[in-house]
Motif scaffolding. Structure first.
Motif, short mmCIF file in Angstrom:
data_model
loop_
_atom_site.label_atom_id
_atom_site.label_comp_id
_atom_site.label_asym_id
_atom_site.label_seq_id
_atom_site.Cartn_x
_atom_site.Cartn_y
_atom_site.Cartn_z
N GLU A 8 -2.09 -3.68 -3.07
CA GLU A 8 -3.08 -3.91 -2.01
C GLU A 8 -2.60 -3.25 -0.73
O GLU A 8 -1.39 -3.22 -0.45
CB GLU A 8 -3.28 -5.42 -1.77
CG GLU A 8 -4.04 -6.13 -2.87
CD GLU A 8 -4.40 -7.55 -2.49
OE1 GLU A 8 -4.30 -7.89 -1.30
OE2 GLU A 8 -4.78 -8.32 -3.39
N THR A 9 -3.52 -2.73 0.03
CA THR A 9 -3.17 -2.17 1.34
C THR A 9 -2.91 -3.32 2.32
O THR A 9 -3.35 -4.46 2.08
CB THR A 9 -4.33 -1.30 1.88
OG1 THR A 9 -5.55 -2.07 1.85
CG2 THR A 9 -4.51 -0.06 1.03
N PRO A 10 -2.20 -3.05 3.42
CA PRO A 10 -1.99 -4.10 4.43
C PRO A 10 -3.32 -4.65 4.93
O PRO A 10 -4.33 -3.94 4.94
CB PRO A 10 -1.24 -3.36 5.54
CG PRO A 10 -0.60 -2.20 4.86
CD PRO A 10 -1.53 -1.80 3.76
N ARG A 11 -3.32 -5.90 5.33
CA ARG A 11 -4.56 -6.58 5.71
C ARG A 11 -5.34 -5.82 6.77
O ARG A 11 -6.57 -5.68 6.66
CB ARG A 11 -4.23 -7.99 6.21
CG ARG A 11 -5.42 -8.77 6.78
CD ARG A 11 -6.45 -9.10 5.72
NE ARG A 11 -5.90 -10.00 4.71
CZ ARG A 11 -6.60 -10.44 3.68
NH1 ARG A 11 -7.85 -10.03 3.49
NH2 ARG A 11 -6.05 -11.25 2.81
N PHE A 12 -4.66 -5.30 7.80
CA PHE A 12 -5.37 -4.61 8.88
C PHE A 12 -6.06 -3.36 8.35
O PHE A 12 -7.18 -3.03 8.75
CB PHE A 12 -4.40 -4.24 10.02
CG PHE A 12 -3.47 -3.09 9.72
CD1 PHE A 12 -3.83 -1.78 10.01
CD2 PHE A 12 -2.24 -3.32 9.13
CE1 PHE A 12 -2.98 -0.72 9.74
CE2 PHE A 12 -1.38 -2.27 8.85
CZ PHE A 12 -1.75 -0.97 9.14
N LEU A 13 -5.42 -2.65 7.41
CA LEU A 13 -6.01 -1.45 6.85
C LEU A 13 -7.18 -1.80 5.91
O LEU A 13 -8.21 -1.14 5.93
CB LEU A 13 -4.95 -0.65 6.08
CG LEU A 13 -5.41 0.67 5.45
CD1 LEU A 13 -6.02 1.58 6.51
CD2 LEU A 13 -4.24 1.37 4.76
N THR A 14 -7.01 -2.86 5.14
CA THR A 14 -8.10 -3.32 4.26
C THR A 14 -9.33 -3.69 5.08
O THR A 14 -10.46 -3.33 4.72
CB THR A 14 -7.65 -4.52 3.43
OG1 THR A 14 -6.51 -4.17 2.65
CG2 THR A 14 -8.76 -4.98 2.49
N ASN A 15 -9.12 -4.40 6.18
CA ASN A 15 -10.24 -4.79 7.04
C ASN A 15 -10.95 -3.56 7.62
O ASN A 15 -12.19 -3.52 7.70
CB ASN A 15 -9.76 -5.68 8.18
CG ASN A 15 -9.34 -7.06 7.69
OD1 ASN A 15 -9.71 -7.48 6.60
ND2 ASN A 15 -8.55 -7.76 8.48
N ALA A 16 -10.16 -2.56 8.02
CA ALA A 16 -10.75 -1.34 8.57
C ALA A 16 -11.55 -0.59 7.51
O ALA A 16 -12.68 -0.13 7.76
CB ALA A 16 -9.65 -0.44 9.13
N LEU A 17 -10.99 -0.49 6.30
CA LEU A 17 -11.68 0.19 5.21
C LEU A 17 -12.95 -0.56 4.81
O LEU A 17 -13.98 0.05 4.52
CB LEU A 17 -10.75 0.34 4.01
CG LEU A 17 -9.54 1.27 4.20
CD1 LEU A 17 -8.60 1.17 3.00
CD2 LEU A 17 -9.99 2.70 4.40
N ASP A 18 -12.86 -1.88 4.79
CA ASP A 18 -14.04 -2.71 4.50
C ASP A 18 -15.16 -2.44 5.52
O ASP A 18 -16.34 -2.32 5.16
CB ASP A 18 -13.68 -4.19 4.53
CG ASP A 18 -13.17 -4.69 3.19
OD1 ASP A 18 -13.52 -4.07 2.16
OD2 ASP A 18 -12.42 -5.68 3.16
N LEU A 19 -14.77 -2.37 6.79
CA LEU A 19 -15.74 -2.17 7.86
C LEU A 19 -16.45 -0.83 7.71
O LEU A 19 -17.67 -0.74 7.86
CB LEU A 19 -15.03 -2.26 9.22
CG LEU A 19 -15.92 -2.41 10.45
CD1 LEU A 19 -16.74 -3.69 10.37
CD2 LEU A 19 -15.06 -2.42 11.71
N VAL A 20 -15.68 0.20 7.40
CA VAL A 20 -16.27 1.52 7.21
C VAL A 20 -17.16 1.52 5.96
O VAL A 20 -18.26 2.06 5.96
CB VAL A 20 -15.18 2.60 7.09
CG1 VAL A 20 -15.80 3.95 6.77
CG2 VAL A 20 -14.38 2.69 8.38
N GLY A 21 -16.68 0.89 4.90
CA GLY A 21 -17.43 0.86 3.65
C GLY A 21 -18.75 0.13 3.77
O GLY A 21 -19.71 0.44 3.04
#
Length: 293
Positions: free
Chosen positions: A173-186
């Protein structure tokens, strides 16, 4: 009655957003479709695919079976489409790719997400990846008479799928901050794709409408039957079965028109198939959805 309401709740957001894009163009507002499409396909959709695969709770074996069923689906549909084009004397460069490939991105992905939630999205991105790779290789070969393997390797969707599959396989899993950023873009991907679909349909100039109606109905029957049979053959679970049927039964994608235009096939005939099959899907996809729910 409950089933009808469920189907309406699922399909209404999909077609409302597409209708919004259609109306946007008809009211004369500016919509830079090339920029929006590049934004979606280069950034938003890859982020959506990567995070969906990384975070999915689906069994790896089940995903593998779905992947094989998806590939088999396109093989069966391609064989039937080849026979149909040969027997009817239709132009191979114009009609084969539209008969084989559907709109698993703009229309199919939102539909399976609303119908089956995160599980449906996980299967849906696998189908989208298969469609993208085959479209950028075999699909271009059908229209242009030459392969395009290198082009497929340049597509962010392909690399997002491979990277997401690696993270899924390794349970990374990517770090939480990166996952949140990717989720937002997605999260941009679904509305962007649906609105862009409506814009694209509004701007097309369809030709050979009567032929487009007949071929759109035939395509729907071939794809639906192939998906249904293969779903049973591979023993897919309820969600995977539903996603396979819905995704393979989606209408002709706008990219088929763009390829026909680029490589000097009969682009007006393809535009007719895009418009007619998309309008047909307004009725057909809710009926299929009611069958697989």
């Amino acid at each position: 009655m409950n089933l009808s309401l469920t189907v309406l709740e699922i399909v209404a957001p999909v077609f409302i957003l597409a209708a919004a894009g259609f109306a946007w163009v008809k009211f004369g507002f500016e919509y830079r479709i090339q920029f929006v499409t590049r934004l979606a396909m280069t950034l938003a959709v890859p982020c959506l695919i990567f995070t969906a695969l990384m975070k999915t709770d689906l069994d790896k074996g089940t995903l593998g079976a779905f992947l094989l069923a998806s590939i088999a689906g396109y093989v069966v549909i391609a064989l039937v489409a080849h026979c149909l084009v040969h027997l009817t004397g239709l132009d191979r460069r114009t009609y084969l790719a539209p008969l084989i490939f559907g709109n698993t991105g703009n229309l199919g992905l939102p539909l399976v997400l609303f119908a089956f939630g995160e599980a449906g999205l996980g299967y849906g991105v696998v189908m989208l990846a298969v469609t993208s790779v085959l479209s950028f290789t075999y699909g271009i070969y059908l229209v242009a008479g030459q392969g395009a393997g290198r082009k497929a390797l340049k597509e962010p969707i392909v690399w997002a799928t491979l990277l997401g599959a690696l993270f899924l396989w390794q349970d990374w899993e990517t770090p939480r901050f990166l996952t949140n950023a990717l989720d937002l873009v997605g999260q941009m991907a679904i509305p962007l794709m649906l609105i862009t679909l409506g814009v694209a349909v509004a701007r097309l100039t369809p030709g050979k409408i009567s032929q487009a109606v007949a071929l759109s109905v035939v395509k729907l029957l071939i794809c639906g039957a192939a998906a249904w049979g293969l779903g049973l053959l591979f023993g897919l679970d309820h969600v995977a079965f539903g996603v396979l049927v819905l995704q393979l039964s989606t209408p002709v994608a706008v990219t088929a028109y763009l390829l026909a235009e680029k490589f000097n096939a009969d682009s007006e005939a393809v535009a007719g198939m895009v418009v007619v099959s998309t309008l047909l899907s307004v009725v057909a996809l809710p009926l299929l959805l009611a069958l697989v729910l």
